[in-house]
Write a protein that holds these residues in place. Structure first.
Motif, PDB file in Angstrom:
ATOM      1  N   GLN A 148       0.524  -1.106   0.095  1.00 50.32           N
ATOM      2  CA  GLN A 148       0.073  -0.035   0.012  1.00 50.32           C
ATOM      3  C   GLN A 148       0.719   1.375  -0.114  1.00 50.32           C
ATOM      4  OE1 GLN A 148      -1.999   1.041   3.544  1.00 50.32           O
ATOM      5  NE2 GLN A 148      -3.992   1.356   2.389  1.00 50.32           N
ATOM      6  N   VAL A 149       1.797   1.388   0.823  1.00 49.99           N
ATOM      7  CA  VAL A 149       2.718   2.497   0.917  1.00 49.99           C
ATOM      8  C   VAL A 149       3.526   2.451  -0.510  1.00 49.99           C
ATOM      9  CG1 VAL A 149       5.113   3.452   1.847  1.00 49.99           C
ATOM     10  CG2 VAL A 149       3.285   2.485   3.337  1.00 49.99           C
ATOM     11  N   LEU A 150       3.951   1.304  -0.948  1.00 52.18           N
ATOM     12  CA  LEU A 150       4.541   1.553  -2.320  1.00 52.18           C
ATOM     13  C   LEU A 150       3.895   2.071  -3.397  1.00 52.18           C
ATOM     14  CD1 LEU A 150       6.647  -1.666  -2.509  1.00 52.18           C
ATOM     15  CD2 LEU A 150       7.529   0.528  -2.505  1.00 52.18           C
ATOM     16  N   GLN A 151       2.416   1.755  -3.427  1.00 55.87           N
ATOM     17  CA  GLN A 151       1.576   2.166  -4.331  1.00 55.87           C
ATOM     18  C   GLN A 151       1.383   3.749  -4.110  1.00 55.87           C
ATOM     19  OE1 GLN A 151      -1.829  -0.173  -3.593  1.00 55.87           O
ATOM     20  NE2 GLN A 151      -1.072  -1.923  -5.086  1.00 55.87           N
ATOM     21  N   THR A 152       1.327   4.231  -2.779  1.00 57.55           N
ATOM     22  CA  THR A 152       1.058   5.686  -2.481  1.00 57.55           C
ATOM     23  C   THR A 152       2.504   6.345  -3.057  1.00 57.55           C
ATOM     24  OG1 THR A 152      -0.087   5.105  -0.742  1.00 57.55           O
ATOM     25  CG2 THR A 152       0.633   7.247  -0.661  1.00 57.55           C
ATOM     26  N   LEU A 153       3.457   5.822  -2.805  1.00 54.70           N
ATOM     27  CA  LEU A 153       4.797   6.566  -3.265  1.00 54.70           C
ATOM     28  C   LEU A 153       4.909   6.665  -4.714  1.00 54.70           C
ATOM     29  CD1 LEU A 153       7.396   5.257  -0.616  1.00 54.70           C
ATOM     30  CD2 LEU A 153       6.000   7.004  -0.549  1.00 54.70           C
ATOM     31  N   ARG A 154       4.396   5.603  -5.532  1.00 58.15           N
ATOM     32  CA  ARG A 154       4.468   5.490  -6.893  1.00 58.15           C
ATOM     33  C   ARG A 154       3.814   6.939  -7.562  1.00 58.15           C
ATOM     34  NH1 ARG A 154       4.879  -0.224  -6.692  1.00 58.15           N
ATOM     35  NH2 ARG A 154       7.040  -0.934  -6.867  1.00 58.15           N
ATOM     36  N   LYS A 155       2.423   6.957  -7.013  1.00 60.63           N
ATOM     37  CA  LYS A 155       1.622   7.979  -7.322  1.00 60.63           C
ATOM     38  C   LYS A 155       2.099   9.432  -7.272  1.00 60.63           C
ATOM     39  CE  LYS A 155      -2.596   5.052  -6.498  1.00 60.63           C
ATOM     40  NZ  LYS A 155      -3.825   4.789  -5.488  1.00 60.63           N
ATOM     41  N   ILE A 156       3.068   9.593  -6.369  1.00 57.72           N
ATOM     42  CA  ILE A 156       3.410  11.094  -6.004  1.00 57.72           C
ATOM     43  C   ILE A 156       4.963  11.017  -6.189  1.00 57.72           C
ATOM     44  CG2 ILE A 156       1.510  12.014  -4.695  1.00 57.72           C
ATOM     45  CD1 ILE A 156       2.944  10.767  -2.109  1.00 57.72           C
ATOM     46  N   GLU A 157       5.593  10.197  -7.020  1.00 56.35           N
ATOM     47  CA  GLU A 157       7.114  10.127  -7.402  1.00 56.35           C
ATOM     48  C   GLU A 157       7.654  11.663  -7.522  1.00 56.35           C
ATOM     49  OE1 GLU A 157       8.111   7.222  -9.968  1.00 56.35           O
ATOM     50  OE2 GLU A 157       7.127   7.974 -11.627  1.00 56.35           O
ATOM     51  N   ASP A 158       6.788  12.443  -8.140  1.00 54.87           N
ATOM     52  CA  ASP A 158       7.262  13.841  -8.291  1.00 54.87           C
ATOM     53  C   ASP A 158       7.789  14.463  -6.960  1.00 54.87           C
ATOM     54  OD1 ASP A 158       4.478  13.894  -7.706  1.00 54.87           O
ATOM     55  OD2 ASP A 158       4.340  15.938  -8.829  1.00 54.87           O
ATOM     56  N   ARG A 159       7.308  13.870  -6.109  1.00 56.39           N
ATOM     57  CA  ARG A 159       7.611  14.750  -4.801  1.00 56.39           C
ATOM     58  C   ARG A 159       8.132  13.988  -3.791  1.00 56.39           C
ATOM     59  NH1 ARG A 159       2.106  17.935  -3.084  1.00 56.39           N
ATOM     60  NH2 ARG A 159       3.742  18.264  -1.250  1.00 56.39           N
ATOM     61  N   ILE A 160       7.974  12.490  -3.874  1.00 57.72           N
ATOM     62  CA  ILE A 160       8.566  11.610  -2.878  1.00 57.72           C
ATOM     63  C   ILE A 160       9.298  10.207  -3.773  1.00 57.72           C
ATOM     64  CG2 ILE A 160       8.060   9.981  -1.086  1.00 57.72           C
ATOM     65  CD1 ILE A 160       5.652  11.377  -0.465  1.00 57.72           C
ATOM     66  N   ARG A 161      10.627  10.270  -3.384  1.00 58.77           N
ATOM     67  CA  ARG A 161      11.355   9.334  -3.939  1.00 58.77           C
ATOM     68  C   ARG A 161      12.334   8.563  -2.915  1.00 58.77           C
ATOM     69  NH1 ARG A 161      13.605  12.690  -9.241  1.00 58.77           N
ATOM     70  NH2 ARG A 161      11.490  12.967 -10.051  1.00 58.77           N
ATOM     71  N   PHE A 162      12.754   7.577  -3.188  1.00 64.42           N
ATOM     72  CA  PHE A 162      13.573   6.468  -2.314  1.00 64.42           C
ATOM     73  C   PHE A 162      14.695   5.908  -2.933  1.00 64.42           C
ATOM     74  CE2 PHE A 162       9.948   3.979  -3.662  1.00 64.42           C
ATOM     75  CZ  PHE A 162      10.247   3.044  -3.815  1.00 64.42           C
ATOM     76  N   THR A 163      15.428   5.487  -2.129  1.00 67.06           N
ATOM     77  CA  THR A 163      16.502   4.346  -2.507  1.00 67.06           C
ATOM     78  C   THR A 163      16.352   3.315  -1.412  1.00 67.06           C
ATOM     79  OG1 THR A 163      18.008   6.092  -3.430  1.00 67.06           O
ATOM     80  CG2 THR A 163      18.939   3.943  -2.875  1.00 67.06           C
TER      81      THR A 163
END
Length: 346
Positions: free
Chosen positions: A221-236
């Motif tokens: 669920q968190v991964l799906q959320t992060l992918r939807k807003i990847e212009d503002r949230i990214r990760f390594t």
């Protein structure tokens, strides 16, 4: 600032181990004089860094974590008091402010049962009360042109750090978080697993970079959320860098900095990302202390780095003979941050 307990000279003297021929931070750190107006003194002090603690673990408990992080502030303060004041780093660069008085909140939380959902919601409301105090104090420090150095406590306090910073700058801020988890879970009620989500949803957090996310502990669920807003949230992920070696540590720090450095940003450090550090969510796999120190130094030297928050360390969960080591680690990180911004004397 009624909840702020100011440090006095007698408090520092009890913690500082004096030795002939040596000068310790405890002898040089600035303190708010008795009777002085706290806000005025912060503004007038020539110390660029303001140190304070949040001795709580309520947000951790509300998220089913182990308690113990409330003990980090006192342990860290003792370690910092006994650092050597020398040409590499000077104690008078720090205004040692004190800590937020959360004793009543801790006692109230102790009487609640985590297994009852209503009690967990009550814990969340207690966290919100602490949020208000944290954000007000961070706002006050940054409005005075100083850099807060915050010792937690849980990472639920990231919300107050971000909100206080955003209010001080009059616009949303960015954050880079050295952490094994995203702490971007659904905003069900406040706890240490959703501080960044609340700050994002409320418009205080603009861009967010998670450095070293553990793939085993991020939900679909968190991964799906992060992918939807990847212009503002990214990760390594940690696994990409250290296990599969698909990416390099230094290159990813550069990438993260490029993502957040166009605005003021906070530096969040979750000690449960380091192996063998006693914490609410202790791990055996993660980046080394040396890599963490390099991380703090790298981001700290950027002029838009606006605060340092070190959280989740829990000395009281450690072996009795090792409790001081978390304080010592926090002392290293605080001075790494300061040294990256203050050139050493010749």
């Amino acid at each position: 600032m009624e909840k702020l307990v100011l440090l006095r000279q007698a408090d520092i003297a009890k913690l500082t181990r004096h030795r002939s021929g040596e000068v310790r931070f405890g002898e040089k750190m600035q303190l708010v004089p008795k009777g002085a107006d706290c806000v005025d003194f912060i503004s007038q002090s020539d110390a660029p860094y303001v140190l304070f603690g949040i001795p709580e673990d309520i947000g951790i408990r509300a998220n089913f974590g182990r308690s113990g992080a409330a003990s980090a502030w006192q342990t860290a303060l003792e370690s910092i008091c006994n650092l050597q004041h020398n040409k590499f780093c000077k104690g008078n660069l720090i205004l040692a402010l004190g800590h937020l008085d959360v004793k009543a909140e801790m006692e109230e939380a102790a009487g609640l049962d985590l297994l009852h959902s209503q009690d967990r919601v009550k814990l969340g409301k207690i966290v919100q009360r602490i949020d208000r105090e944290v954000s007000h104090l961070v706002f006050t420090i940054q409005k005075a042109g100083k850099i807060p150095v915050i010792i937690g406590g849980g990472q639920n306090n990231a919300y107050g750090n971000i909100k206080g910073s955003a209010l001080a700058y009059g616009k949303p801020v960015n954050v880079v978080n050295f952490d094994s988890q995203s702490d971007f879970r659904i905003p069900e009620f406040r706890h240490n697993g959703n501080g960044f989500r609340y700050a994002f949803d409320e418009g205080f957090l603009k861009k967010y970079y998670i450095f070293g996310l553990h793939e085993n502990y991020v939900s679909k669920q968190v991964l799906q959320t992060l992918r939807k807003i990847e212009d503002r949230i990214r990760f390594t992920t940690y696994d990409e860098i250290a296990v599969r070696q698909e990416k390099r540590f230094d290159e990813q720090m550069q990438f993260a900095l490029a993502f957040i450095c166009n605005d003021n940003f906070g530096l969040e450090i979750d000690l449960d990302a380091i192996p063998d550090v006693a914490s609410s969510s202790m791990t055996l796999s993660g980046f080394s202390v040396l890599e963490l120190r390099r991380f703090v130094s790298f981001f700290g030297r950027h002029p838009r780095a606006s605060y340092l928050h070190i959280c989740e360390g829990a000395p009281e969960l450690d072996d009795v003979n090792k409790k001081h080591l978390i304080g010592k680690l926090i002392g290293y990180l605080v001075t790494d941050f300061i040294k990256s911004r203050q050139p050493a004397e010749e």
